[in-house]
Design an enzyme around this catalytic site. Structure first.
Site, PDB file in Angstrom:
ATOM      1  N   ILE A  12       0.847  -1.203   0.000  1.00 22.10           N
ATOM      2  CA  ILE A  12       0.000   0.000   0.000  1.00 22.10           C
ATOM      3  C   ILE A  12       0.883   1.253   0.000  1.00 22.10           C
ATOM      4  O   ILE A  12       0.573   2.248  -0.663  1.00 22.10           O
ATOM      5  CB  ILE A  12      -0.965  -0.011   1.211  1.00 22.10           C
ATOM      6  N   ASP A  31      11.862   2.461   5.405  1.00 20.85           N
ATOM      7  CA  ASP A  31      11.433   1.061   5.419  1.00 20.85           C
ATOM      8  C   ASP A  31      12.618   0.201   5.826  1.00 20.85           C
ATOM      9  O   ASP A  31      13.760   0.491   5.429  1.00 20.85           O
ATOM     10  CB  ASP A  31      10.943   0.662   4.001  1.00 20.85           C
ATOM     11  N   ASN A  32      12.352  -0.860   6.583  1.00 19.41           N
ATOM     12  CA  ASN A  32      13.467  -1.759   6.927  1.00 19.41           C
ATOM     13  C   ASN A  32      13.561  -2.932   5.948  1.00 19.41           C
ATOM     14  O   ASN A  32      14.375  -3.831   6.132  1.00 19.41           O
ATOM     15  CB  ASN A  32      13.357  -2.275   8.377  1.00 19.41           C
ATOM     16  N   SER A 124      -7.209  -1.331  10.593  1.00 22.21           N
ATOM     17  CA  SER A 124      -7.786  -2.414   9.796  1.00 22.21           C
ATOM     18  C   SER A 124      -9.199  -2.712  10.256  1.00 22.21           C
ATOM     19  O   SER A 124      -9.535  -2.546  11.434  1.00 22.21           O
ATOM     20  CB  SER A 124      -6.905  -3.649   9.994  1.00 22.21           C
ATOM     21  N   THR A 126     -10.168  -5.416  10.856  1.00 21.51           N
ATOM     22  CA  THR A 126     -10.074  -6.511  11.820  1.00 21.51           C
ATOM     23  C   THR A 126     -10.413  -6.029  13.235  1.00 21.51           C
ATOM     24  O   THR A 126     -10.802  -6.828  14.083  1.00 21.51           O
ATOM     25  CB  THR A 126      -8.671  -7.176  11.757  1.00 21.51           C
ATOM     26  N   TYR A 148      -2.215  -9.727  15.937  1.00 22.59           N
ATOM     27  CA  TYR A 148      -2.138  -8.688  14.899  1.00 22.59           C
ATOM     28  C   TYR A 148      -3.257  -7.661  15.103  1.00 22.59           C
ATOM     29  O   TYR A 148      -3.012  -6.450  15.156  1.00 22.59           O
ATOM     30  CB  TYR A 148      -2.239  -9.316  13.495  1.00 22.59           C
ATOM     31  N   LYS A 152      -3.247  -3.485  16.329  1.00 21.79           N
ATOM     32  CA  LYS A 152      -3.917  -2.337  15.684  1.00 21.79           C
ATOM     33  C   LYS A 152      -4.786  -1.604  16.710  1.00 21.79           C
ATOM     34  O   LYS A 152      -4.797  -0.373  16.779  1.00 21.79           O
ATOM     35  CB  LYS A 152      -4.773  -2.808  14.508  1.00 21.79           C
ATOM     36  N   ASN A 198      -3.513 -14.331   1.867  1.00 20.58           N
ATOM     37  CA  ASN A 198      -4.715 -13.609   1.425  1.00 20.58           C
ATOM     38  C   ASN A 198      -5.265 -14.189   0.132  1.00 20.58           C
ATOM     39  O   ASN A 198      -4.544 -14.769  -0.675  1.00 20.58           O
ATOM     40  CB  ASN A 198      -4.412 -12.118   1.243  1.00 20.58           C
ATOM     41  N   GLY A 293     -11.033 -18.428  13.030  1.00 22.49           N
ATOM     42  CA  GLY A 293     -11.093 -16.979  13.236  1.00 22.49           C
ATOM     43  C   GLY A 293     -11.793 -16.225  12.116  1.00 22.49           C
ATOM     44  O   GLY A 293     -12.041 -15.030  12.238  1.00 22.49           O
TER      45      GLY A 293
HETATM   46  P1  NAD Z   1       3.489  -4.563   3.506  1.00 21.16           P
HETATM   47  O1  NAD Z   1       4.081  -5.642   4.333  1.00 21.16           O
HETATM   48  O2  NAD Z   1       3.585  -4.670   2.031  1.00 21.16           O
HETATM   49  O3  NAD Z   1       4.061  -3.138   3.950  1.00 21.16           O
HETATM   50  C1  NAD Z   1       4.522  -2.887   5.253  1.00 21.16           C
HETATM   51  C2  NAD Z   1       5.918  -2.312   5.113  1.00 21.16           C
HETATM   52  O4  NAD Z   1       6.425  -1.992   6.403  1.00 21.16           O
HETATM   53  C3  NAD Z   1       6.893  -3.289   4.452  1.00 21.16           C
HETATM   54  O5  NAD Z   1       7.533  -2.609   3.389  1.00 21.16           O
HETATM   55  C4  NAD Z   1       7.882  -3.631   5.570  1.00 21.16           C
HETATM   56  O6  NAD Z   1       9.177  -3.872   5.056  1.00 21.16           O
HETATM   57  C5  NAD Z   1       7.799  -2.385   6.424  1.00 21.16           C
HETATM   58  N1  NAD Z   1       8.117  -2.580   7.865  1.00 21.16           N
HETATM   59  C6  NAD Z   1       7.639  -3.539   8.685  1.00 21.16           C
HETATM   60  N2  NAD Z   1       8.162  -3.376   9.918  1.00 21.16           N
HETATM   61  C7  NAD Z   1       8.974  -2.289   9.871  1.00 21.16           C
HETATM   62  C8  NAD Z   1       9.809  -1.646  10.820  1.00 21.16           C
HETATM   63  N3  NAD Z   1       9.930  -2.092  12.062  1.00 21.16           N
HETATM   64  N4  NAD Z   1      10.484  -0.550  10.420  1.00 21.16           N
HETATM   65  C9  NAD Z   1      10.399  -0.091   9.145  1.00 21.16           C
HETATM   66  N5  NAD Z   1       9.652  -0.686   8.204  1.00 21.16           N
HETATM   67  C10 NAD Z   1       8.940  -1.779   8.570  1.00 21.16           C
HETATM   68  O7  NAD Z   1       1.960  -4.437   3.960  1.00 21.16           O
HETATM   69  P2  NAD Z   1       0.771  -3.559   3.345  1.00 21.16           P
HETATM   70  O8  NAD Z   1      -0.257  -4.503   2.858  1.00 21.16           O
HETATM   71  O9  NAD Z   1       1.304  -2.514   2.461  1.00 21.16           O
HETATM   72  O10 NAD Z   1       0.217  -2.919   4.683  1.00 21.16           O
HETATM   73  C11 NAD Z   1       0.582  -1.614   5.131  1.00 21.16           C
HETATM   74  C12 NAD Z   1      -0.089  -1.360   6.479  1.00 21.16           C
HETATM   75  O11 NAD Z   1      -1.501  -1.503   6.315  1.00 21.16           O
HETATM   76  C13 NAD Z   1       0.306  -2.346   7.570  1.00 21.16           C
HETATM   77  O12 NAD Z   1       0.413  -1.640   8.786  1.00 21.16           O
HETATM   78  C14 NAD Z   1      -0.848  -3.307   7.614  1.00 21.16           C
HETATM   79  O13 NAD Z   1      -1.011  -3.887   8.891  1.00 21.16           O
HETATM   80  C15 NAD Z   1      -2.012  -2.391   7.277  1.00 21.16           C
HETATM   81  N6  NAD Z   1      -3.155  -3.117   6.704  1.00 21.16           N
HETATM   82  C16 NAD Z   1      -2.966  -3.921   5.611  1.00 21.16           C
HETATM   83  C17 NAD Z   1      -4.039  -4.621   5.098  1.00 21.16           C
HETATM   84  C18 NAD Z   1      -3.844  -5.559   3.929  1.00 21.16           C
HETATM   85  O14 NAD Z   1      -4.670  -6.460   3.755  1.00 21.16           O
HETATM   86  N7  NAD Z   1      -2.829  -5.403   3.094  1.00 21.16           N
HETATM   87  C19 NAD Z   1      -5.314  -4.489   5.651  1.00 21.16           C
HETATM   88  C20 NAD Z   1      -5.473  -3.637   6.750  1.00 21.16           C
HETATM   89  C21 NAD Z   1      -4.379  -2.950   7.270  1.00 21.16           C
HETATM   90  N1  UDP Z   2      -9.840 -17.332   1.614  1.00 19.07           N
HETATM   91  C1  UDP Z   2      -9.943 -18.582   1.019  1.00 19.07           C
HETATM   92  N2  UDP Z   2      -8.796 -19.200   0.608  1.00 19.07           N
HETATM   93  C2  UDP Z   2      -7.554 -18.635   0.744  1.00 19.07           C
HETATM   94  C3  UDP Z   2      -7.464 -17.357   1.346  1.00 19.07           C
HETATM   95  C4  UDP Z   2      -8.626 -16.747   1.774  1.00 19.07           C
HETATM   96  O1  UDP Z   2     -11.035 -19.123   0.882  1.00 19.07           O
HETATM   97  O2  UDP Z   2      -6.555 -19.264   0.360  1.00 19.07           O
HETATM   98  C5  UDP Z   2     -11.075 -16.638   2.023  1.00 19.07           C
HETATM   99  C6  UDP Z   2     -11.152 -16.329   3.514  1.00 19.07           C
HETATM  100  O3  UDP Z   2     -11.712 -17.433   4.205  1.00 19.07           O
HETATM  101  C7  UDP Z   2     -12.055 -15.082   3.522  1.00 19.07           C
HETATM  102  C8  UDP Z   2     -11.683 -14.377   2.212  1.00 19.07           C
HETATM  103  O4  UDP Z   2     -11.097 -15.383   1.378  1.00 19.07           O
HETATM  104  O5  UDP Z   2     -13.424 -15.460   3.443  1.00 19.07           O
HETATM  105  C9  UDP Z   2     -10.680 -13.229   2.390  1.00 19.07           C
HETATM  106  O6  UDP Z   2      -9.552 -13.712   3.109  1.00 19.07           O
HETATM  107  P1  UDP Z   2      -8.224 -12.853   3.256  1.00 19.07           P
HETATM  108  O7  UDP Z   2      -7.246 -13.670   4.045  1.00 19.07           O
HETATM  109  O8  UDP Z   2      -7.777 -12.369   1.923  1.00 19.07           O
HETATM  110  O9  UDP Z   2      -8.678 -11.568   4.076  1.00 19.07           O
HETATM  111  P2  UDP Z   2      -9.322 -11.412   5.538  1.00 19.07           P
HETATM  112  O10 UDP Z   2     -10.643 -10.776   5.322  1.00 19.07           O
HETATM  113  O11 UDP Z   2      -9.408 -12.764   6.157  1.00 19.07           O
HETATM  114  O12 UDP Z   2      -8.370 -10.499   6.227  1.00 19.07           O
END
Ligand code: NAD
Ligand code: UDP
Length: 337
Positions: A12, A31-32, A124, A126, A148, A152, A198, A293
């Site tokens: 993102i 970024d690390n 999130s 979540t 996790y 958050k 995912n 979960g």
């Molecule tokens: P990502 O893993 O691609 O990006 C996270 C970045 O943070 C990575 O580049 C990683 O190298 C860096 N990082 C981790 N720990 C670090 C540290 N201690 N110091 C410096 N850099 C560090 O994940 P993403 O999907 O881009 O998610 C970005 C944020 O959004 C995260 O906080 C994640 O929890 C949150 N989020 C993601 C999702 C999703 O489904 N992708 C959904 C809800 C929230």
């Molecule tokens: N899912 C699935 N098979 C997979 C990964 C995910 O059926 O290999 C389903 C999961 O049960 C949920 C939806 O896809 O209903 C989205 O899951 P994801 O892990 O992408 O996101 P979540 O909402 O759980 O954070």
């Protein structure tokens, strides 16, 4: 304006960095590289024909953060850095709390010391746990079922406490639903390490032939076809939400909490069908037991985002699948080519 983007090389973060550069912001990517490659930022710079300041650093290191804030006058922080794998967080809770919670505490301490008190935080959906009903509004009860999610929730509370202690803080908590898709160029996208947890990257890797078949976790949920329903949101829409949040930051008082979702729920089978259509490939699947979960349905009420940020998602399921496929088929091994 100079923006620090922690975790800016990630999925993102890289898409948001691209939009920030195009909008004329000065961007420091911090970024690390624990879950990212610097190649994402090289691609972003090539796509925008603009430069970032790319710093390899860790939010848990006061020294790394001090160096950035001493060398640059930062106006606001977009804080993506964090670990995000739910299953891993159950096995390694302390690692998740140390990285996501302690790292954020360090970041906020150094920000305050340097007079920077504006932050947009990646939360999130979540944090809603198993919602009693859908669509989900921002004032629904909060709960978490794994470390996790709790990391958050804790950070949300910490940022609220910061504002209570010092009214200068301006905080926007963005609760993302399910980010998918990639930039339309096909040059940046999601590059999960190992077997994807995912749904969307798993489907994409199955379509490209890297995985044999998708396991669909549960077909007996109370949904239109029995499979789990989620609010998938295009990552570029999500990135646009961050720019809107950044514009809003100076005007807010205290803490603003906003869902970033489309308001539309799709099932796992809906996603499989849409992906097959977009890619022209078969996605073989089998039904498997429910995943621990998981909940039946999760989708946002996006009305508040529209009201306070003037933001709404524009990209539909076809675009999400087409863009994911372009990225996956052009880069079958992600950034390691
Ligand atoms: P990502 O893993 O691609 O990006 C996270 C970045 O943070 C990575 O580049 C990683 O190298 C860096 N990082 C981790 N720990 C670090 C540290 N201690 N110091 C410096 N850099 C560090 O994940 P993403 O999907 O881009 O998610 C970005 C944020 O959004 C995260 O906080 C994640 O929890 C949150 N989020 C993601 C999702 C999703 O489904 N992708 C959904 C809800 C929230
Ligand atoms: N899912 C699935 N098979 C997979 C990964 C995910 O059926 O290999 C389903 C999961 O049960 C949920 C939806 O896809 O209903 C989205 O899951 P994801 O892990 O992408 O996101 P979540 O909402 O759980 O954070």
């Amino acid at each position: 304006m100079k923006i620090l983007v922690t975790g800016g090389a990630g999925y993102i973060g890289s898409h948001t960095t691209l939009l920030l550069l195009n909008a004329g912001y000065d961007v420091i990517v911090f970024d690390n590289f624990s879950n990212a490659s610097a190649e994402s930022i090289r691609q972003v710079e090539a796509l925008t024909d603009k430069k970032t300041i790319l710093i390899e650093g860790d939010i848990r290191s006061r020294k790394d953060l001090e160096e950035v804030f001493s060398n640059h006058k930062i106006d606001a922080v977009i804080h993506f850095a964090g670990l995000k794998a739910v299953g891993e967080s159950v096995e390694q809770p302390l690692r998740y709390y140390e990285n996501n919670v302690c790292g954020t505490v360090q970041l906020c301490e150094v920000m305050a010391e340097h007079g920077c008190r504006q932050i947009v935080f990646s939360s999130s959906a979540t944090v809603y746990g198993d919602p009693h009903t859908t669509p989900i509004k921002e004032d629904f009860p909060l709960s978490a079922t794994n470390p996790y999610g709790r990391s958050k929730l804790f950070v949300e509370e910490i940022l609220k406490d910061l504002y209570i202690s010092d009214a200068e803080w301006k905080v926007i908590l963005l609760r993302y639903f399910n980010p998918v898709g990639a930039h339309e160029s096909g040059r940046i996208g999601e590059d999960p390490s190992g077997i994807p947890n995912n749904l969307m990257p798993f489907i994409a890797q199955t379509a490209v032939g890297k995985r044999e078949k998708l396991s669909i976790f549960g077909n007996d949920y109370d949904t239109h076809d029995g499979t789990g329903v989620r609010d998938y949101i295009h990552v570029v829409d999500l990135a646009e939400g961050h720019l809107k949040a950044l514009e809003k930051l100076p005007d807010i008082k205290g803490v603003l909490t906003v869902n970033l979702g489309t308001g539309q729920g799709y099932s796992v089978l809906d996603m499989v069908k849409a992906f097959e259509k977009a890619s022209g490939k078969k996605v073989p699947y089998v039904f498997a037991p429910r995943r621990n979960g998981d909940i039946a349905k999760c989708y946002a009420d996006p009305a508040y985002a529209k009201k306070v940020l003037g933001w709404e998602a524009k990209r539909g399921i076809e675009e999400m699948c087409e863009d994911t496929w372009r990225w996956q088929s052009q880069n079958p091994n992600g950034y390691t080519y």
